[in-house]
Design a protein around this motif. Structure first.
Motif, mmCIF file in Angstrom:
data_model
loop_
_atom_site.group_PDB
_atom_site.id
_atom_site.type_symbol
_atom_site.label_atom_id
_atom_site.label_comp_id
_atom_site.label_asym_id
_atom_site.label_seq_id
_atom_site.Cartn_x
_atom_site.Cartn_y
_atom_site.Cartn_z
ATOM 1 N N LEU A 15 0.828 -1.197 0.000
ATOM 2 C CA LEU A 15 0.000 0.000 0.000
ATOM 3 C C LEU A 15 0.866 1.251 0.000
ATOM 4 O O LEU A 15 0.554 2.244 -0.634
ATOM 5 C CB LEU A 15 -0.931 -0.006 1.215
ATOM 6 C CG LEU A 15 -2.093 -0.998 1.146
ATOM 7 C CD1 LEU A 15 -2.889 -0.950 2.443
ATOM 8 C CD2 LEU A 15 -3.003 -0.698 -0.021
ATOM 9 N N ASP A 16 1.984 1.190 0.749
ATOM 10 C CA ASP A 16 2.915 2.319 0.731
ATOM 11 C C ASP A 16 3.435 2.558 -0.680
ATOM 12 O O ASP A 16 3.516 3.682 -1.162
ATOM 13 C CB ASP A 16 4.115 2.038 1.652
ATOM 14 C CG ASP A 16 3.705 1.798 3.088
ATOM 15 O OD1 ASP A 16 2.702 2.386 3.508
ATOM 16 O OD2 ASP A 16 4.384 1.023 3.776
ATOM 17 N N VAL A 17 3.793 1.458 -1.354
ATOM 18 C CA VAL A 17 4.340 1.577 -2.699
ATOM 19 C C VAL A 17 3.319 2.189 -3.650
ATOM 20 O O VAL A 17 3.600 3.120 -4.387
ATOM 21 C CB VAL A 17 4.767 0.179 -3.220
ATOM 22 C CG1 VAL A 17 5.365 0.315 -4.612
ATOM 23 C CG2 VAL A 17 5.788 -0.440 -2.282
ATOM 24 N N ASP A 40 5.956 -8.095 -4.394
ATOM 25 C CA ASP A 40 6.763 -8.647 -5.487
ATOM 26 C C ASP A 40 6.269 -8.148 -6.841
ATOM 27 O O ASP A 40 7.064 -7.832 -7.724
ATOM 28 C CB ASP A 40 6.725 -10.176 -5.439
ATOM 29 C CG ASP A 40 7.455 -10.729 -4.221
ATOM 30 O OD1 ASP A 40 8.253 -9.985 -3.627
ATOM 31 O OD2 ASP A 40 7.206 -11.903 -3.868
ATOM 32 N N GLY A 41 4.945 -8.096 -6.998
ATOM 33 C CA GLY A 41 4.397 -7.627 -8.262
ATOM 34 C C GLY A 41 4.718 -6.163 -8.523
ATOM 35 O O GLY A 41 5.006 -5.768 -9.652
ATOM 36 N N LEU A 42 4.663 -5.346 -7.467
ATOM 37 C CA LEU A 42 4.974 -3.927 -7.624
ATOM 38 C C LEU A 42 6.443 -3.718 -7.972
ATOM 39 O O LEU A 42 6.784 -2.891 -8.819
ATOM 40 C CB LEU A 42 4.618 -3.178 -6.331
ATOM 41 C CG LEU A 42 3.113 -3.077 -6.055
ATOM 42 C CD1 LEU A 42 2.864 -2.667 -4.613
ATOM 43 C CD2 LEU A 42 2.467 -2.080 -6.996
ATOM 44 N N LEU A 43 7.327 -4.482 -7.319
ATOM 45 C CA LEU A 43 8.744 -4.370 -7.631
ATOM 46 C C LEU A 43 9.026 -4.853 -9.049
ATOM 47 O O LEU A 43 9.835 -4.259 -9.769
ATOM 48 C CB LEU A 43 9.566 -5.174 -6.615
ATOM 49 C CG LEU A 43 9.597 -4.581 -5.200
ATOM 50 C CD1 LEU A 43 10.257 -5.551 -4.237
ATOM 51 C CD2 LEU A 43 10.340 -3.254 -5.192
ATOM 52 N N GLY A 45 6.980 -4.616 -11.492
ATOM 53 C CA GLY A 45 6.509 -3.533 -12.349
ATOM 54 C C GLY A 45 7.521 -2.414 -12.464
ATOM 55 O O GLY A 45 7.732 -1.847 -13.540
ATOM 56 N N LEU A 46 8.187 -2.086 -11.343
ATOM 57 C CA LEU A 46 9.237 -1.066 -11.375
ATOM 58 C C LEU A 46 10.393 -1.489 -12.273
ATOM 59 O O LEU A 46 10.921 -0.696 -13.051
ATOM 60 C CB LEU A 46 9.741 -0.800 -9.959
ATOM 61 C CG LEU A 46 8.883 0.120 -9.087
ATOM 62 C CD1 LEU A 46 9.358 0.067 -7.641
ATOM 63 C CD2 LEU A 46 8.945 1.539 -9.597
ATOM 64 N N ASP A 47 10.794 -2.751 -12.139
ATOM 65 C CA ASP A 47 11.888 -3.246 -12.984
ATOM 66 C C ASP A 47 11.501 -3.187 -14.458
ATOM 67 O O ASP A 47 12.305 -2.814 -15.311
ATOM 68 C CB ASP A 47 12.243 -4.683 -12.585
ATOM 69 C CG ASP A 47 12.883 -4.756 -11.201
ATOM 70 O OD1 ASP A 47 13.430 -3.737 -10.757
ATOM 71 O OD2 ASP A 47 12.827 -5.832 -10.572
ATOM 72 N N ALA A 48 10.267 -3.555 -14.758
ATOM 73 C CA ALA A 48 9.805 -3.511 -16.148
ATOM 74 C C ALA A 48 9.777 -2.087 -16.675
ATOM 75 O O ALA A 48 10.158 -1.813 -17.815
ATOM 76 C CB ALA A 48 8.416 -4.141 -16.259
ATOM 77 N N LEU A 49 9.323 -1.156 -15.835
ATOM 78 C CA LEU A 49 9.286 0.249 -16.240
ATOM 79 C C LEU A 49 10.689 0.756 -16.534
ATOM 80 O O LEU A 49 10.919 1.472 -17.518
ATOM 81 C CB LEU A 49 8.644 1.077 -15.128
ATOM 82 C CG LEU A 49 8.448 2.565 -15.389
ATOM 83 C CD1 LEU A 49 7.512 2.794 -16.566
ATOM 84 C CD2 LEU A 49 7.905 3.255 -14.142
#
Length: 564
Positions: A15-17, A40-43, A45-49
């Protein structure tokens, strides 16, 4: 940098992310939002971006200068069983407004709103006109409230046919009670007095060409709706519609019967005028603070005039959606949000915007069979990256989300020793020639044949302006782009003019990732073709040919003619 920071702080949860990433800075043009349910999914997504990739969890876009958003409300056709049910437990604003709509409908219907949505035993079918129109009205009004709760206020509203009733309520022109009365009683009259006697059909033709065709039916068919430059709806007698469909099939014109057994916006409606005016007497419309663009008059309208006579005219006269859309575009609006369970108007709206030379941002809310909270959040993200004022702080209020302190500038250091780097991205280093083109990376002569091959990659992350060529949520590579690729290939072989070019297959750009593109000039140095395939397929996968044409010698420059 964000990903590294988050990995170093285990106390930061998803939620923070989400709250931190969604915040962004208003001054930055390029925006991105990552929507996922876990850390894990948010991280990922960051790597993909960072890598320039676009998975389903990553939404990117370019902010427009004007953040004003227009709320768009379609007529019948966007409904599906269970639409909006998932939001009842997710969005308090949606649930509250939905309950208010249900209460407002109670005096006029004999069924329960939730029972119909759930398809409960004993509930009437959703397809009945006097059921689907009130249910759609309640869902659309409630979806608009969910957008408002997320900080997106409508700067204007526009409705299509019965969608104008929802638009009037959202603008504040009609109370929920008056809106429920209009939609419930009018749809009941349609079922009792008009159903079974007419029909409607969508036709992929301009309005003027359609009007010429309909003249052959001597009033048995009429133009009911003009959605866009090449999209209309025809209504009238069922037998006459079948005859028109046969002629259109012969002329290879796309046409589709709409699953209704009545003819709105036709002369049939005149038969119910007296009853309609009687049963709707007593409406109390008022001037709204939100501009209301009428598809009856094709422009802004003082909503104090939305009396019973207006709602008869709304059902009787053609829907002038294309003209009304042009009025909105002329007034500077660029962001359009369809507050419906499935986007039905964005395709026609996109055609109109493209013909007007406006790169409008077109955003849906839910999609058929996908009314999940994640889908709604993704729609919020799509509006935000294009410039809409989404209030993420309010959206995450009470969830435990908080802002995360992140580095305000990149860490910098300077090495003492020189470093030798291989420039693998340079075409010359790979035996190729730079194409010096925004869509093509390199050109190479094909050994043994004498032809030329130009290669490139298309993606919405590296060429975000391509997202402006969207039809119904699908991004298509524009026809002018194929011409540009062919011209560049012609320049490479000394033939700078395209004699002809036939578009064979649309090139659909994926929301995430990209496609590899090849432009081939055959050994005759005259025949040119454009091919593509997804970038994530095996090396031996087939290519799709999208266009084929002929190159010619560049003609002489036109002679200069002095001004008189």
């Amino acid at each position: 940098r964000i990903a590294a920071h988050l990995r170093a702080h285990d106390d930061v949860d998803e939620l923070d992310v989400a709250a931190s990433l969604a915040r962004g800075r208003a001054a930055l043009e390029h925006r991105a939002v990552i929507v996922d349910t876990g850390r894990d999914g948010l991280l990922a997504g960051l790597d993909a971006l960072t890598a320039g990739k676009s998975p389903a969890s990553v939404v990117t876009g370019v902010r427009r200068g004007d953040p004003r958003a227009v709320f768009v409300f379609p007529g019948q056709g966007s409904q599906w069983q269970g639409m909006g049910v998932d939001l009842l437990s997710y969005s308090p604003a949606f649930a509250t407004r939905f309950g208010e709509c249900a209460k407002a409908l109670e005096p006029y219907v004999e069924w329960d709103l939730l029972d119909v949505l759930h398809g409960a035993s004993g509930a009437p079918p959703l397809d009945d006109v006097d059921v689907v129109q009130p249910v759609l009205w309640a869902v659309m009004v409630s979806l608009a409230e969910a957008w408002r709760a997320a900080g997106v206020e409508p700067a204007a509203v526009v409705g299509h046919s019965q969608g104008e009733i929802a638009a009037a309520c959202v603008a504040g022109a009609l109370s929920l009670e008056d809106g429920a009365r209009v939609v419930a009683l009018r749809s009941r009259i349609i079922r009792q007095d008009l159903a079974g006697r007419g029909g409607m059909m969508s036709v992929a033709l301009p309005a003027d060409r359609t009007a010429e065709l309909l003249a052959d039916w001597d009033g048995r068919l009429q133009l009911a709706v003009v959605n866009g430059p090449g999209s209309v709806v025809v209504c009238g007698e069922p037998e006459a519609l079948d005859e028109l469909r046969s002629r259109l099939d012969t002329d290879d014109v796309q046409a589709r019967r709409i699953p209704v057994d009545y003819a709105s916006h036709s002369v049939f409606v005149e038969e119910i005028r007296s009853r309609l005016l009687t049963e709707l007497t007593g409406l109390a419309p008022r001037t709204s603070s939100v501009p209301f663009y009428s598809t009856v008059t094709a422009g802004p309208l003082d909503t104090a005039g939305l009396d019973v006579e207006y709602w008869y005219t709304n059902l009787r006269q053609p829907v002038r959606f294309e003209e009304t859309t042009r009025a909105l575009l002329d007034d500077g609006f660029e962001i359009f949000i369809e507050a419906s369970p499935h986007p039905g108007l964005l395709a026609g709206l996109g055609e109109t915007a493209e013909s007007a030379g406006v790169a409008a941002a077109l955003v849906g809310t839910l999609r058929r069979k996908d009314g999940s909270p994640r889908k709604f959040l993704t729609s919020l993200a799509e509006a935000y990256v294009r410039g809409a004022d989404v209030d993420w702080e309010t959206r995450f209020a009470g969830s435990g989300a908080r802002r995360v302190d992140l580095p305000t500038y990149p860490f910098q250091r300077k090495r003492y020793w020189l470093e030798v780097t291989e420039h693998t991205g340079d075409p010359l280093a790979n035996g190729q020639v730079s194409a010096d083109h925004p869509l093509l990376g390199a050109a190479v002569s094909v050994a043994g044949t004498g032809g030329v091959l130009l290669t490139g990659r298309l993606s919405l992350s590296t060429q975000p302006w391509l997202a402006d060529h969207a039809v119904g949520g699908t991004v298509l590579f524009p026809g002018s782009g194929f011409v540009e690729l062919a011209i560049r290939a012609g320049d490479e072989v000394g033939r700078g003019r395209v004699d002809e070019l036939t578009l064979e297959t649309p090139l659909v750009l994926p929301e995430r990732g990209g496609v590899a593109v090849q432009v081939v000039v055959d050994a005759d140095l005259r025949t040119v073709s454009v091919h593509s395939r997804p970038e994530d397929v095996p090396a031996g996968a087939a290519w799709t040919r999208h266009a084929r044409g002929t190159l010619a010698e560049a003609g002489p420059e036109p002679a200069h003619e002095p001004a008189p």
